[in-house]
Design a protein around this motif. Structure first.
Motif, PDB file in Angstrom:
ATOM      1  N   GLY A 124       0.782  -1.235   0.000  1.00 30.25           N
ATOM      2  CA  GLY A 124       0.000   0.000   0.000  1.00 30.25           C
ATOM      3  C   GLY A 124       0.810   1.280   0.000  1.00 30.25           C
ATOM      4  N   VAL A 125       2.137   1.171  -0.139  1.00 26.32           N
ATOM      5  CA  VAL A 125       2.994   2.358  -0.152  1.00 26.32           C
ATOM      6  C   VAL A 125       3.708   2.441  -1.494  1.00 26.32           C
ATOM      7  CG1 VAL A 125       4.947   3.545   0.936  1.00 26.32           C
ATOM      8  CG2 VAL A 125       3.320   2.273   2.346  1.00 26.32           C
ATOM      9  N   LEU A 126       3.527   3.565  -2.165  1.00 26.03           N
ATOM     10  CA  LEU A 126       4.223   3.846  -3.414  1.00 26.03           C
ATOM     11  C   LEU A 126       5.497   4.607  -3.083  1.00 26.03           C
ATOM     12  CD1 LEU A 126       4.299   3.999  -6.555  1.00 26.03           C
ATOM     13  CD2 LEU A 126       3.086   6.178  -6.340  1.00 26.03           C
ATOM     14  N   ARG A 127       6.641   4.092  -3.555  1.00 26.39           N
ATOM     15  CA  ARG A 127       7.941   4.754  -3.334  1.00 26.39           C
ATOM     16  C   ARG A 127       8.566   5.028  -4.689  1.00 26.39           C
ATOM     17  NH1 ARG A 127      10.910   4.342   1.494  1.00 26.39           N
ATOM     18  NH2 ARG A 127      12.773   4.028   0.236  1.00 26.39           N
ATOM     19  N   ILE A 128       8.935   6.278  -4.918  1.00 27.87           N
ATOM     20  CA  ILE A 128       9.597   6.685  -6.151  1.00 27.87           C
ATOM     21  C   ILE A 128      10.966   7.217  -5.758  1.00 27.87           C
ATOM     22  CG2 ILE A 128       9.453   8.130  -8.206  1.00 27.87           C
ATOM     23  CD1 ILE A 128       6.395   8.311  -7.552  1.00 27.87           C
ATOM     24  N   THR A 129      12.011   6.614  -6.328  1.00 27.21           N
ATOM     25  CA  THR A 129      13.378   6.965  -5.966  1.00 27.21           C
ATOM     26  C   THR A 129      14.055   7.675  -7.130  1.00 27.21           C
ATOM     27  OG1 THR A 129      13.490   5.010  -4.543  1.00 27.21           O
ATOM     28  CG2 THR A 129      15.584   6.049  -5.135  1.00 27.21           C
ATOM     29  N   PHE A 130      14.680   8.799  -6.815  1.00 25.32           N
ATOM     30  CA  PHE A 130      15.416   9.593  -7.793  1.00 25.32           C
ATOM     31  C   PHE A 130      16.874   9.662  -7.360  1.00 25.32           C
ATOM     32  CE2 PHE A 130      11.115  11.266  -7.813  1.00 25.32           C
ATOM     33  CZ  PHE A 130      10.823  11.334  -9.166  1.00 25.32           C
ATOM     34  N   GLN A 131      17.793   9.542  -8.312  1.00 22.35           N
ATOM     35  CA  GLN A 131      19.206   9.725  -8.042  1.00 22.35           C
ATOM     36  C   GLN A 131      19.590  11.156  -8.381  1.00 22.35           C
ATOM     37  OE1 GLN A 131      21.373   6.861 -10.341  1.00 22.35           O
ATOM     38  NE2 GLN A 131      20.421   5.116  -9.324  1.00 22.35           N
TER      39      GLN A 131
END
Length: 147
Positions: A124-131
């Motif tokens: 239920g958790v959306l995680r978007i990772t940016f470098q």
């Protein structure tokens, strides 16, 4: 005997706004009669070393109902939760879970590499990772000593 009172037009406007807001909550419709079903998605943004992570809690939403876009430096998350009460006739005594469409937009710093962004949806958790872009990372310079 009548008393003279000072007229406060701003007070009248505040009372009117409060009354309209209560009315909209009770009947569940907007000014134009459309259902008030859209809500802003709360986000967490954190720095993890050279990465930036955007997290959003979206429990009960299927991954195919979530749309994530990055356009011109703006991250947009959109989706829709299904209203279970439409399928069945229920008499809620308390209802706090939101349903309907949700959205959130966030301007990203220029130092992030949006081409290498990764998204993950788990529990239920959306995680978007940016470098961070290599050119924007901190550099350590060696100090040379001349004798």
């Amino acid at each position: 005997m009548a008393m003279i009172q000072r007229w406060d037009p701003w007070g009248d406007l505040r009372r009117l706004d409060s009354t309209v807001s209560r009315f909209r909550r009770v009947i569940g419709t907007g000014v134009n009669g459309d259902s008030v079903r859209s809500w802003a998605l709360p986000l967490d943004v954190e720095r993890d070393g050279d990465n930036f992570v955007v997290s959003a809690s979206i429990p009960g939403v299927a991954p195919e109902d979530i749309k994530v876009t990055i356009d011109d430096g703006v991250l947009a998350i959109r989706g829709e939760t299904k209203d279970e009460s439409e399928a069945e006739d229920r008499g809620y005594l308390l209802r706090e879970r939101r349903s309907g469409s949700f959205h959130r937009s966030l301007r990203l710093p220029e130092e992030l590499d949006t081409e290498k962004a990764e998204s993950e949806y788990r529990n239920g958790v959306l995680r978007i990772t940016f470098q961070r872009l290599e050119s924007k990372k901190s550099k350590v310079l060696d100090v040379k000593v001349h004798s």
